[in-house]
Design an enzyme around this catalytic site. Sequence first.
Site, PDB file in Angstrom:
ATOM      1  N   LYS A  60      31.034  33.487  36.760  1.00 35.00           N
ATOM      2  CA  LYS A  60      29.694  34.071  36.829  1.00 35.00           C
ATOM      3  C   LYS A  60      28.676  33.313  35.979  1.00 35.00           C
ATOM      4  CE  LYS A  60      30.166  37.969  39.350  1.00 35.00           C
ATOM      5  NZ  LYS A  60      29.307  38.362  40.476  1.00 35.00           N
ATOM      6  N   SER A  62      29.280  45.090  36.659  1.00 40.29           N
ATOM      7  CA  SER A  62      30.446  45.788  36.123  1.00 40.29           C
ATOM      8  C   SER A  62      31.023  45.061  34.921  1.00 40.29           C
ATOM      9  CB  SER A  62      31.520  45.929  37.207  1.00 40.29           C
ATOM     10  OG  SER A  62      31.960  44.645  37.613  1.00 40.29           O
ATOM     11  N   GLU A  66      40.052  40.397  49.396  1.00 41.18           N
ATOM     12  CA  GLU A  66      39.534  41.632  48.817  1.00 41.18           C
ATOM     13  C   GLU A  66      40.681  42.554  48.422  1.00 41.18           C
ATOM     14  OE1 GLU A  66      35.503  43.064  50.784  1.00 41.18           O
ATOM     15  OE2 GLU A  66      37.018  42.748  52.330  1.00 41.18           O
ATOM     16  N   GLY A  99      39.002  48.182  48.781  1.00 33.59           N
ATOM     17  CA  GLY A  99      37.585  47.834  48.901  1.00 33.59           C
ATOM     18  C   GLY A  99      37.345  46.702  49.870  1.00 33.59           C
ATOM     19  N   ASP A 102      35.226  46.121  52.268  1.00 34.91           N
ATOM     20  CA  ASP A 102      33.952  46.265  52.985  1.00 34.91           C
ATOM     21  C   ASP A 102      33.548  44.992  53.707  1.00 34.91           C
ATOM     22  OD1 ASP A 102      31.576  45.076  50.826  1.00 34.91           O
ATOM     23  OD2 ASP A 102      33.547  45.585  50.032  1.00 34.91           O
ATOM     24  N   SER A 122      39.036  33.453  39.407  1.00 35.23           N
ATOM     25  CA  SER A 122      37.626  33.712  39.112  1.00 35.23           C
ATOM     26  C   SER A 122      37.328  34.106  37.678  1.00 35.23           C
ATOM     27  CB  SER A 122      37.086  34.789  40.060  1.00 35.23           C
ATOM     28  OG  SER A 122      37.762  36.014  39.847  1.00 35.23           O
TER      29      SER A 122
END
Length: 325
Positions: free
Chosen positions: A54, A79, A210, A214, A216, A310
Amino acid sequence: MTLPICFDDIVDASARLRGVAHRTPVLTSRTANGRTSAQLFFKCENLQRMGAFKFRGAYNALAKFTPEQCTRGVIAFSSGNHAQAVALSARLLGMPAVIVMPQDAPPAKIAATREYGAEVVLYDRYKEDREAIGQRLAAERGGTLIPPFDHADVMSGQGTAALELIEQVRELDGGGLDLLLVCVGGGGLISGCATAAKALLPQCRVVGVEPEAGNDVQQSLAKGEIVHIEVPRTIADGAQTQHAGQLTFAVMRALVDQVVTVSDAQLVSAMRFFAERMKLVVEPTGALGAAAAFEGRVDVKGQRVGVIISGGNVALERYAQLLAG
């Protein structure tokens, strides 16, 4: 169709990040290769500044602020990892930061965000809308809102992880990648990585991973439109997003070949492998791509596979609890 970002944006982001972000190592494991009958190349973003990829997107976005934007500062919601990334980037660039975080976020992530100098505003993720809170704070304080994934500069910064991975694999043995496995929350990382991979290695398949609770993005790609879900109850806190972004979904529809899912138990198994065999601390979300390879959720046999790890931001008590089973 014109996509929100292109390969040149990632090249520009790479130049902006040079000397600021770590060029994280790419590691291999004979055991992992034997287990999967493939060649796996792990891009260790758990060793990035603040412990996750990030930082790349946050710094790239904030480094493009005007002097007036710098004075007014940045607003973000996250989060945990985007929170820390924005807080650290803001400190490096000398601007104030206000971060909206769920009250049940890992305590270590909240503490680290504060330690980087940001003001933290807590909310209830099951009852309140973080995006609405962020927009209200931006309006009240005049700061610039930088979302965790649905922003072109953030997406471009994240894509530098795949750009580096492909360069580093070539440096290792002169080869490319047949497949790239990337964890998926809101889609910022995989959007940037897919953009880089498809530009450099057009035949490389890009597969998102995923948590089962979750999925989506998997649902959204199948339906052809963004699907909204309830907050996923999964240990992969970095993938507890309720929907993809408009920008990220456009890129994923165009460039991502497939999205698969793994269970929380499979994430723990992958985390345990990293700890025991590779001496790496990997958070649950960071293990999504590896878990898909280890558990046969995607066919990797005989292929050269890039895996983005990640992040590694997990409270030690929680980490020990998960690995102990």
